[in-house]
Motif scaffolding. Structure first.
Motif, PDB file in Angstrom:
ATOM      1  N   CYS A 150      41.985  48.482  43.506  1.00  0.00           N
ATOM      2  CA  CYS A 150      40.745  49.014  42.931  1.00  0.00           C
ATOM      3  C   CYS A 150      40.520  48.475  41.524  1.00  0.00           C
ATOM      4  N   ALA A 151      41.607  48.298  40.772  1.00  0.00           N
ATOM      5  CA  ALA A 151      41.491  47.802  39.396  1.00  0.00           C
ATOM      6  C   ALA A 151      40.973  46.371  39.361  1.00  0.00           C
ATOM      7  N   TYR A 152      41.402  45.540  40.300  1.00  0.00           N
ATOM      8  CA  TYR A 152      40.909  44.161  40.351  1.00  0.00           C
ATOM      9  C   TYR A 152      39.400  44.135  40.598  1.00  0.00           C
ATOM     10  N   VAL A 153      38.931  44.994  41.485  1.00  0.00           N
ATOM     11  CA  VAL A 153      37.489  45.074  41.733  1.00  0.00           C
ATOM     12  C   VAL A 153      36.768  45.594  40.494  1.00  0.00           C
ATOM     13  N   ALA A 154      37.340  46.635  39.858  1.00  0.00           N
ATOM     14  CA  ALA A 154      36.735  47.191  38.647  1.00  0.00           C
ATOM     15  C   ALA A 154      36.655  46.141  37.542  1.00  0.00           C
ATOM     16  N   LYS A 155      37.681  45.324  37.414  1.00  0.00           N
ATOM     17  CA  LYS A 155      37.698  44.281  36.382  1.00  0.00           C
ATOM     18  C   LYS A 155      36.568  43.283  36.593  1.00  0.00           C
ATOM     19  N   LEU A 156      36.282  42.959  37.851  1.00  0.00           N
ATOM     20  CA  LEU A 156      35.199  42.027  38.155  1.00  0.00           C
ATOM     21  C   LEU A 156      33.835  42.632  37.822  1.00  0.00           C
ATOM     22  N   LEU A 157      33.680  43.925  38.059  1.00  0.00           N
ATOM     23  CA  LEU A 157      32.395  44.578  37.839  1.00  0.00           C
ATOM     24  C   LEU A 157      32.153  44.891  36.371  1.00  0.00           C
ATOM     25  N   ASN A 158      33.178  45.412  35.696  1.00  0.00           N
ATOM     26  CA  ASN A 158      33.049  45.773  34.282  1.00  0.00           C
ATOM     27  C   ASN A 158      34.448  45.885  33.682  1.00  0.00           C
ATOM     28  N   PRO A 159      34.879  44.912  32.893  1.00  0.00           N
ATOM     29  CA  PRO A 159      36.234  44.930  32.317  1.00  0.00           C
ATOM     30  C   PRO A 159      36.531  46.165  31.479  1.00  0.00           C
ATOM     31  N   GLU A 160      35.502  46.813  30.925  1.00  0.00           N
ATOM     32  CA  GLU A 160      35.726  47.988  30.099  1.00  0.00           C
ATOM     33  C   GLU A 160      36.326  49.150  30.887  1.00  0.00           C
ATOM     34  N   TRP A 161      36.146  49.163  32.194  1.00  0.00           N
ATOM     35  CA  TRP A 161      36.631  50.267  33.012  1.00  0.00           C
ATOM     36  C   TRP A 161      38.160  50.333  33.045  1.00  0.00           C
ATOM     37  N   VAL A 162      38.832  49.204  32.877  1.00  0.00           N
ATOM     38  CA  VAL A 162      40.299  49.191  32.989  1.00  0.00           C
ATOM     39  C   VAL A 162      40.954  48.566  31.757  1.00  0.00           C
ATOM     40  N   GLU A 163      40.257  48.521  30.648  1.00  0.00           N
ATOM     41  CA  GLU A 163      40.823  47.944  29.435  1.00  0.00           C
ATOM     42  C   GLU A 163      41.915  48.865  28.900  1.00  0.00           C
ATOM     43  N   LEU A 164      43.058  48.271  28.557  1.00  0.00           N
ATOM     44  CA  LEU A 164      44.211  49.044  28.099  1.00  0.00           C
ATOM     45  C   LEU A 164      43.877  49.783  26.809  1.00  0.00           C
ATOM     46  N   TYR A 165      44.220  51.078  26.767  1.00  0.00           N
ATOM     47  CA  TYR A 165      43.972  51.982  25.634  1.00  0.00           C
ATOM     48  C   TYR A 165      42.479  52.313  25.473  1.00  0.00           C
ATOM     49  N   ALA A 166      41.651  51.284  25.310  1.00  0.00           N
ATOM     50  CA  ALA A 166      40.233  51.505  24.977  1.00  0.00           C
ATOM     51  C   ALA A 166      39.464  52.229  26.079  1.00  0.00           C
ATOM     52  N   SER A 167      39.960  52.167  27.304  1.00  0.00           N
ATOM     53  CA  SER A 167      39.215  52.773  28.417  1.00  0.00           C
ATOM     54  C   SER A 167      39.565  54.238  28.643  1.00  0.00           C
ATOM     55  N   HIS A 196      30.305  53.897  36.636  1.00  0.00           N
ATOM     56  CA  HIS A 196      31.724  53.987  36.987  1.00  0.00           C
ATOM     57  C   HIS A 196      31.978  55.136  37.955  1.00  0.00           C
ATOM     58  N   LYS A 197      31.238  56.242  37.807  1.00  0.00           N
ATOM     59  CA  LYS A 197      31.384  57.347  38.758  1.00  0.00           C
ATOM     60  C   LYS A 197      31.010  56.887  40.164  1.00  0.00           C
ATOM     61  N   LEU A 198      29.934  56.130  40.292  1.00  0.00           N
ATOM     62  CA  LEU A 198      29.532  55.614  41.600  1.00  0.00           C
ATOM     63  C   LEU A 198      30.583  54.652  42.156  1.00  0.00           C
ATOM     64  N   PHE A 199      31.168  53.844  41.264  1.00  0.00           N
ATOM     65  CA  PHE A 199      32.217  52.925  41.710  1.00  0.00           C
ATOM     66  C   PHE A 199      33.424  53.694  42.248  1.00  0.00           C
ATOM     67  N   MET A 200      33.846  54.708  41.506  1.00  0.00           N
ATOM     68  CA  MET A 200      35.007  55.483  41.937  1.00  0.00           C
ATOM     69  C   MET A 200      34.753  56.151  43.284  1.00  0.00           C
ATOM     70  N   ARG A 201      33.576  56.713  43.459  1.00  0.00           N
ATOM     71  CA  ARG A 201      33.283  57.371  44.727  1.00  0.00           C
ATOM     72  C   ARG A 201      33.066  56.361  45.842  1.00  0.00           C
ATOM     73  N   ALA A 202      32.617  55.164  45.488  1.00  0.00           N
ATOM     74  CA  ALA A 202      32.497  54.110  46.492  1.00  0.00           C
ATOM     75  C   ALA A 202      33.879  53.702  47.015  1.00  0.00           C
ATOM     76  N   THR A 203      34.898  53.733  46.133  1.00  0.00           N
ATOM     77  CA  THR A 203      36.251  53.411  46.597  1.00  0.00           C
ATOM     78  C   THR A 203      36.759  54.459  47.579  1.00  0.00           C
ATOM     79  N   VAL A 204      36.399  55.740  47.340  1.00  0.00           N
ATOM     80  CA  VAL A 204      36.781  56.796  48.289  1.00  0.00           C
ATOM     81  C   VAL A 204      36.060  56.589  49.610  1.00  0.00           C
ATOM     82  N   LEU A 205      34.772  56.273  49.541  1.00  0.00           N
ATOM     83  CA  LEU A 205      33.981  56.057  50.753  1.00  0.00           C
ATOM     84  C   LEU A 205      34.511  54.870  51.552  1.00  0.00           C
ATOM     85  N   PHE A 206      34.917  53.818  50.857  1.00  0.00           N
ATOM     86  CA  PHE A 206      35.445  52.632  51.538  1.00  0.00           C
ATOM     87  C   PHE A 206      36.728  52.951  52.307  1.00  0.00           C
TER      88      PHE A 206
END
Length: 495
Positions: free
Chosen positions: A83-100, A108-118
């Motif tokens: 999921c993190a690799y996909v998130a990095k492609l869509l928006n690097p800020e979602w998984v940036e160390l510390y800053a996120s 990002h909420k839609l992305f997270m729920r899309a991962t559950v749906l998938f």
């Protein structure tokens, strides 16, 4: 062709219900400093993407275990990494160390729920459809209706899409394991359940029925050659699957030990128990021992019966009884220990399933939690929809004769003193009484304030009422497994 249309409609409506819930609130939204389960899942993606594998489960300068440290098996960590690799492609800020940390946005909420749906589409929904069409009785339309009701089960939808727990992955894999054993593919079933166990350790609650069923089947084949060889193949399948899942952590002995410590914090638990023992005069130890004894009391008879008679019907009943026992009596209780029951108990009887799935699990386990997370509207809508569909699509209240409910033992007990007692009518009355009680306590929990001296009055009433019903269910299912003969249709399917 008609069946495929019904299946497509069933899946479409199930997905629509899941996506509709996605637009509501979620656990921990806007609540620093921990931000709830939403942040936990996002943080695991951050950790697995930015840190090497050997740091995932260790407390380091880059990985503070006190801030949502990983405490699930390796397969969950690998899922977070994907999921993190996909998130990095869509928006690097979602998984940036510390800053996120604490990152929240609509996208990002839609992305997270899309991962559950998938994961639902990939693992859970196909397993439910196959289970209903292979192992549920009735016509094709009834099987589709059963699958539809399972897919609309409010408990799983509201937990996974409100708390991002990905329970559909472990439950789906466990269901694939049940499918494998039911179809005679024991190695595939063992593989699937081992993957479920390596995704969430809560599946240990269901491991005893799997073990007893497979061991009993091998013993029945004879342990001299055929049965022994079959047991060897199953053992190797389990060991190899575990080895592959844990391979990145096997280079250093400290790694698997630390992972196990995170999954089962025994050391911390023992310290807490010892401390409480000295402070509260052995009350904690006595409570733990009492819970262990009760759990063992309700688990052993079911498991021994399955070991001596390893049939699919006995296997499903043992899964129900074991899950209920751990949910009711274990020292630490989690909602995941009861979720699997809501899937396969459909094949026992639809009315008891309706009780268990709607009234007593959703009501007991989730009402206070959903009110806290602002999910009252989805709770009400999904519960009413599930109730309507169960009553009208599956005719739950119409299929409630004493024979269908397997009330033979209760009839024998009441025959002498109350020969004209209508047990099936009493069951219907209990059903409507339970619904009324659920509605009343739901209303009071939302609109009324408890007395100042009893601030937890309503949650306690919910727990007490639900416990009494769950206790009745575990007694009922145990007597069905231990005393009732196996159904002829199930025997034919098993053979």
């Amino acid at each position: 062709m008609e069946n495929w249309s019904l299946i497509s409609l069933c899946v479409l409506l199930g997905l629509t219900a899941r996506w509709a819930v996605s637009f509501h609130s979620y656990s921990g939204a806007g609540k620093p400093p921990m931000f709830g389960d939403y942040e936990a899942q996002r943080h695991w993606q951050e950790v697995t993407y930015n840190l090497p594998v050997h740091e995932w489960y260790f407390n380091t300068t880059n990985n503070d275990l006190n801030y949502w440290g990983l405490d699930y098996p390796p397969l969950t960590a690998y899922h977070s990494l994907v999921c993190a690799y996909v998130a990095k492609l869509l928006n690097p800020e979602w998984v940036e160390l510390y800053a996120s940390r604490g990152y929240e946005s609509h996208s990002h909420k839609l992305f997270m729920r899309a991962t559950v749906l998938f994961t639902d589409i990939l693992i859970y929904i196909p397993a439910v459809l196959l289970y209903c069409f292979y192992f549920c009785d009735g016509s094709s339309k009834q099987k589709v209706a059963t699958a539809f009701c399972i897919l609309l089960y409010p408990g799983l939808i509201l937990i996974d899409y409100g708390h991002f727990q990905y329970n559909s992955v472990s439950l789906g894999l466990a269901l694939w394991g049940i499918l494998g054993l039911g179809l005679g593919w024991d190695l595939f079933g063992s593989l699937a359940f081992t993957l479920a166990l390596n995704y969430k350790q809560m599946e240990l609650y269901h491991s005893l029925p799997f073990f007893c069923y497979l061991l009993g089947k091998c013993i029945k084949q004879g342990l001299t050659w055929r049965g022994f060889f079959h047991l060897f193949k199953i053992s190797m399948t389990v060991l190899v699957t575990f080895a592959l899942c844990w391979m990145p952590f096997l280079s250093d002995p400290k790694q698997p030990l630390q992972v196990l410590h995170r999954l089962f914090p025994v050391g911390r638990g023992l310290f807490e128990v010892i401390h409480i023992m000295y402070m509260q005069h052995h009350k904690a130890l006595m409570a733990n021992s009492f819970n262990f004894a009760l759990t063992l009391l309700f688990v052993l008879p079911s498991s021994l019966k399955l070991l001596s008679k390893p049939t699919l019907w006995q296997f499903k009943l043992a899964l129900v009884n074991t899950s209920l026992a751990f949910f009711l009596f274990s020292f630490q209780v989690h909602e995941k220990s009861i979720l699997l029951v809501s899937v396969y108990v459909y094949d026992v009887h639809i009315l008891t399933c309706l009780f268990l799935r709607l009234v007593f699990f959703v009501f007991r386990s989730m009402l206070p939690l959903l009110l806290k997370d602002g999910l009252l509207l989805p709770y009400v809508v999904t519960s009413l929809a599930f109730l309507f569909l169960s009553l009208y699509l599956l005719s739950a209240l119409e299929r409630s004769t004493e024979e269908e409910l397997r009330l033979g033992l209760y009839r024998k007990l009441t025959q002498r003193w109350l020969p004209k007692l209508n047990l099936s009518r009493i069951i219907k009355w209990k059903f409507w009484f339970s619904l009324a009680a659920m509605a009343a306590l739901s209303f009071t929990s939302v609109w009324l304030k408890p007395p100042a001296k009893l601030p937890d009055l309503f949650p306690v009433l919910v727990s007490v009422l639900s416990f009494l019903h769950f206790l009745g269910f575990i007694i009922y299912f145990n007597q069905v497994q231990l005393m009732e003969p196996q159904r002829k249709k199930s025997q034919k399917k098993t053979n």
